[in-house]
Scaffold this active site. Structure first.
Site, PDB file in Angstrom:
ATOM      1  N   SER A  33       0.845  -1.186   0.000  1.00 21.17           N
ATOM      2  CA  SER A  33       0.000   0.000   0.000  1.00 21.17           C
ATOM      3  C   SER A  33       0.882   1.237   0.000  1.00 21.17           C
ATOM      4  O   SER A  33       2.001   1.216   0.531  1.00 21.17           O
ATOM      5  CB  SER A  33      -0.912   0.003   1.233  1.00 21.17           C
ATOM      6  N   LYS A  87     -14.541  -7.109  -5.736  1.00 16.72           N
ATOM      7  CA  LYS A  87     -15.509  -6.761  -6.785  1.00 16.72           C
ATOM      8  C   LYS A  87     -15.417  -5.269  -7.121  1.00 16.72           C
ATOM      9  O   LYS A  87     -15.082  -4.472  -6.236  1.00 16.72           O
ATOM     10  CB  LYS A  87     -16.933  -7.157  -6.363  1.00 16.72           C
ATOM     11  N   ASP A 165     -21.029   0.692  -8.208  1.00 11.42           N
ATOM     12  CA  ASP A 165     -20.117   0.054  -7.262  1.00 11.42           C
ATOM     13  C   ASP A 165     -20.918  -0.711  -6.202  1.00 11.42           C
ATOM     14  O   ASP A 165     -20.674  -1.893  -5.988  1.00 11.42           O
ATOM     15  CB  ASP A 165     -19.176   1.072  -6.628  1.00 11.42           C
TER      16      ASP A 165
END
Length: 308
Positions: A33, A87, A165
């Site tokens: 990250s 997803k 989303d």
């Protein structure tokens, strides 16, 4: 099995990290990250460095936004790692097909996860609808983007999906529980004048049995959040609430009632463990196909500008 988590944002911290920690299948061995990290876990800022330095980590879980996901997934698959995708599994259907082809060529596992399919009552809803004649099917998915995606401007950029989303979560349930395949017949996309992706959408679907199937998605909901599905059949009415965590038949609760994302991510990681052990691939793209159809077929209406 050791696993690396890529992208330590809100969803990773809230769902992925606790699910991995609670699992007997997994050990979180590293993160990648730009800013986030997990206490006690090796943190990298460079993905290629992780792949080069940690060959013993065979599984990669990607929690990045959709647009950069393909690049990371491709690098992981080429390095012979199994890959788990948050997803939606990519920014386009073509990307997803390319990833599946690469995974098959490399002989590794690839999993397009749909966490809402693992909601507590989704399997029961699928069973209840089986064999019944559907009259109408209504999806209402309304939530506050400021609460769930604070300051995340990428969600309104090309590839960010906007209201789809969360809407794709509803579509993942729809494509799991409906006995008959449906496809989009019309849509209206409400796009803020200062954004690239819709903040709300109204969808209508063709059902082979003539049932009235529709969905309303909205990212502007304040107060109580609504994630509900109602199926009216000749044998009664079934309702899913709280994103599939609760089920009612003719107004009577079916089993214990849950709230939130109870159990969804632990079940995803259990599924991934089974895929890796079996050398399997699960890349069901049916929820994403409906979203792509909405962008192709939908009529766009400009609405008021939106700011976080």
């Amino acid at each position: 099995m050791e696993i690396a988590l890529i992208g330590i944002g809100k969803i990773a911290a809230d769902q992925h990290v606790p699910a991995i920690a609670a699992s007997d299948d997994w050990q979180l061995a590293a993160t990648v990250s730009r800013a986030g990290s997990v206490e006690g876990v090796d943190a990298y800022t460079d993905f290629d460095a992780l792949l080069a330095e940690r060959p013993e980590i065979r599984v990669i879980s990607l929690c990045l936004p959709p647009v950069p996901r393909f690049d990371y997934a491709t690098r992981a698959l080429k390095a012979g790692r199994h890959v788990m995708l948050e997803k939606p599994p990519g920014a386009t259907l073509s990307e997803c097909h390319a990833l599946e082809a690469l995974a098959r060529a490399k002989g590794v596992s690839l999993y397009a996860t749909w966490h809402s399919r693992e909601a507590d009552k989704v399997a029961a809803a699928k069973e209840w609808l089986s064999g019944k004649t559907l009259k109408s099917f209504r999806v209402t998915w309304k939530e506050d983007v400021r609460r769930w995606h604070p300051g995340q401007d990428w969600i309104f950029e090309p590839g960010g999906l906007g209201v789809f989303d969360p809407g794709i979560n509803a579509l993942s349930i729809v494509t799991r529980i409906l006995p008959d395949a449906i496809h989009l017949s019309g849509a209206t996309l409400h796009v803020p004048e200062n954004r690239q992706a819709p903040i709300a959408a109204d969808l209508n679907f063709y059902h082979p049995g003539g049932a009235d199937v529709s969905a309303v998605f909205d990212f502007r909901q304040e107060g109580e959040q609504t994630w509900a599905i109602e199926a009216v059949t000749e044998d009664g009415t079934m309702q899913l609430a709280h994103g599939g965590a609760q089920m009612f038949v003719d107004g009577v609760a079916h089993g214990a009632t849950e709230t939130g994302l109870h159990g969804e991510y632990p079940r995803l990681y259990a599924n991934m463990a089974a895929l890796v052990r079996a050398g399997g691939i699960d890349m069901d793209l049916s929820p994403m196909r409906h979203v792509a159809d909405a962008f192709l077929l939908g009529r766009r209406e400009t609405v008021a500008p939106f700011e976080f």
